[in-house]
Scaffold this motif. Structure first.
Motif, short mmCIF file in Angstrom:
data_model
loop_
_atom_site.label_atom_id
_atom_site.label_comp_id
_atom_site.label_asym_id
_atom_site.label_seq_id
_atom_site.Cartn_x
_atom_site.Cartn_y
_atom_site.Cartn_z
N UNK A 15 0.82 -1.20 0.00
CA UNK A 15 0.00 0.00 0.00
C UNK A 15 0.86 1.26 0.00
N UNK A 16 1.95 1.22 -0.73
CA UNK A 16 2.90 2.32 -0.76
C UNK A 16 2.30 3.61 -1.30
N UNK A 17 1.57 3.54 -2.38
CA UNK A 17 0.98 4.73 -2.99
C UNK A 17 -0.51 4.87 -2.73
N UNK A 18 -1.02 4.11 -1.80
CA UNK A 18 -2.46 4.13 -1.50
C UNK A 18 -2.78 5.31 -0.58
N UNK A 19 -4.04 5.73 -0.55
CA UNK A 19 -4.44 6.76 0.41
C UNK A 19 -4.25 6.27 1.85
N UNK A 20 -4.17 7.21 2.76
CA UNK A 20 -3.88 6.87 4.15
C UNK A 20 -4.98 5.98 4.74
N UNK A 21 -6.23 6.24 4.39
CA UNK A 21 -7.30 5.42 4.95
C UNK A 21 -7.22 3.98 4.46
N UNK A 22 -6.80 3.77 3.23
CA UNK A 22 -6.62 2.39 2.73
C UNK A 22 -5.51 1.69 3.51
N UNK A 23 -4.47 2.43 3.86
CA UNK A 23 -3.40 1.89 4.69
C UNK A 23 -3.92 1.51 6.07
N UNK A 24 -4.74 2.41 6.65
CA UNK A 24 -5.35 2.11 7.95
C UNK A 24 -6.20 0.85 7.88
N UNK A 25 -7.01 0.75 6.85
CA UNK A 25 -7.89 -0.41 6.70
C UNK A 25 -7.09 -1.70 6.53
N UNK A 26 -6.02 -1.64 5.76
CA UNK A 26 -5.19 -2.83 5.55
C UNK A 26 -4.57 -3.31 6.86
N UNK A 27 -4.06 -2.37 7.65
CA UNK A 27 -3.46 -2.75 8.92
C UNK A 27 -4.51 -3.21 9.93
N UNK A 28 -5.71 -2.66 9.86
CA UNK A 28 -6.78 -3.11 10.75
C UNK A 28 -7.18 -4.56 10.43
N UNK A 29 -7.28 -4.86 9.15
CA UNK A 29 -7.62 -6.23 8.75
C UNK A 29 -6.50 -7.20 9.12
N UNK A 30 -5.27 -6.77 8.90
CA UNK A 30 -4.13 -7.62 9.26
C UNK A 30 -4.07 -7.84 10.77
N UNK A 31 -4.33 -6.78 11.54
CA UNK A 31 -4.38 -6.91 13.00
C UNK A 31 -5.50 -7.84 13.44
N UNK A 41 0.54 8.65 9.66
CA UNK A 41 0.96 7.25 9.56
C UNK A 41 1.52 6.76 10.90
N UNK A 42 2.35 7.57 11.56
CA UNK A 42 2.97 7.14 12.81
C UNK A 42 1.95 6.95 13.93
N UNK A 43 0.87 7.69 13.90
CA UNK A 43 -0.14 7.56 14.94
C UNK A 43 -1.25 6.60 14.51
N UNK A 44 -1.73 6.75 13.29
CA UNK A 44 -2.90 5.99 12.84
C UNK A 44 -2.68 4.51 12.61
N UNK A 45 -1.55 4.16 12.04
CA UNK A 45 -1.31 2.74 11.72
C UNK A 45 -1.27 1.88 12.99
N UNK A 46 -0.51 2.25 14.03
CA UNK A 46 -0.54 1.41 15.24
C UNK A 46 -1.92 1.37 15.90
N UNK A 47 -2.64 2.50 15.86
CA UNK A 47 -3.97 2.53 16.47
C UNK A 47 -4.94 1.61 15.73
N UNK A 48 -4.97 1.71 14.42
CA UNK A 48 -5.89 0.87 13.64
C UNK A 48 -5.48 -0.60 13.70
N UNK A 49 -4.19 -0.89 13.66
CA UNK A 49 -3.75 -2.29 13.75
C UNK A 49 -4.05 -2.86 15.14
N UNK A 50 -3.86 -2.05 16.17
CA UNK A 50 -4.18 -2.50 17.52
C UNK A 50 -5.67 -2.71 17.72
N UNK A 51 -6.48 -1.81 17.16
CA UNK A 51 -7.93 -1.97 17.25
C UNK A 51 -8.38 -3.22 16.49
N UNK A 52 -7.76 -3.47 15.35
CA UNK A 52 -8.08 -4.68 14.61
C UNK A 52 -7.69 -5.94 15.37
#
Length: 113
Positions: free
Chosen positions: A24-40, A83-94
């Protein structure tokens, strides 16, 4: 299940976080959040004992990369902060949601028996 997380799960989470980062290198930030939430959620459902901590393990590659980029460039952009705040939060919530789903599914199986 004895509630313990196997030792190979942590490097697998680091690898999964790195793969998601490059996928998700060039994806929007919300798509990155969603990917990490699903992975979490996937890791949380497989190994619920670690629950929300999967967010930390999954986010180590991308947060480390962003911090390295900020230090080398000397400027902190808004997207870096998101990215530094949202990705860990969404992955942790997932991860927490996946663990709760697993616990609820286990409780339903016990009640149905």
């Amino acid at each position: 299940m004895d509630g313990k997380t196997p030792i190979y799960a942590y490097p697998l989470a680091l690898l999964g976080g790195g793969v998601a980062m490059f996928t998700f290198l060039d994806a929007p930030v919300f798509a990155l959040y969603l990917a990490y939430a699903v992975l979490g959620a996937l890791f949380g459902a497989l190994w619920p004992a670690t629950s929300w901590r999967w967010g930390v393990w999954l986010a180590i590659p991308i947060v480390g990369t962003v911090v390295t980029g900020v230090v080398s460039e000397g400027t902190l952009r808004t997207v870096d902060l998101l990215v530094m705040i949202g990705v860990p939060v969404f992955a942790g919530a997932g991860g927490y949601a996946g663990a709760q789903f697993r616990a609820r599914k286990g409780a339903e199986e016990v009640q149905g028996a």
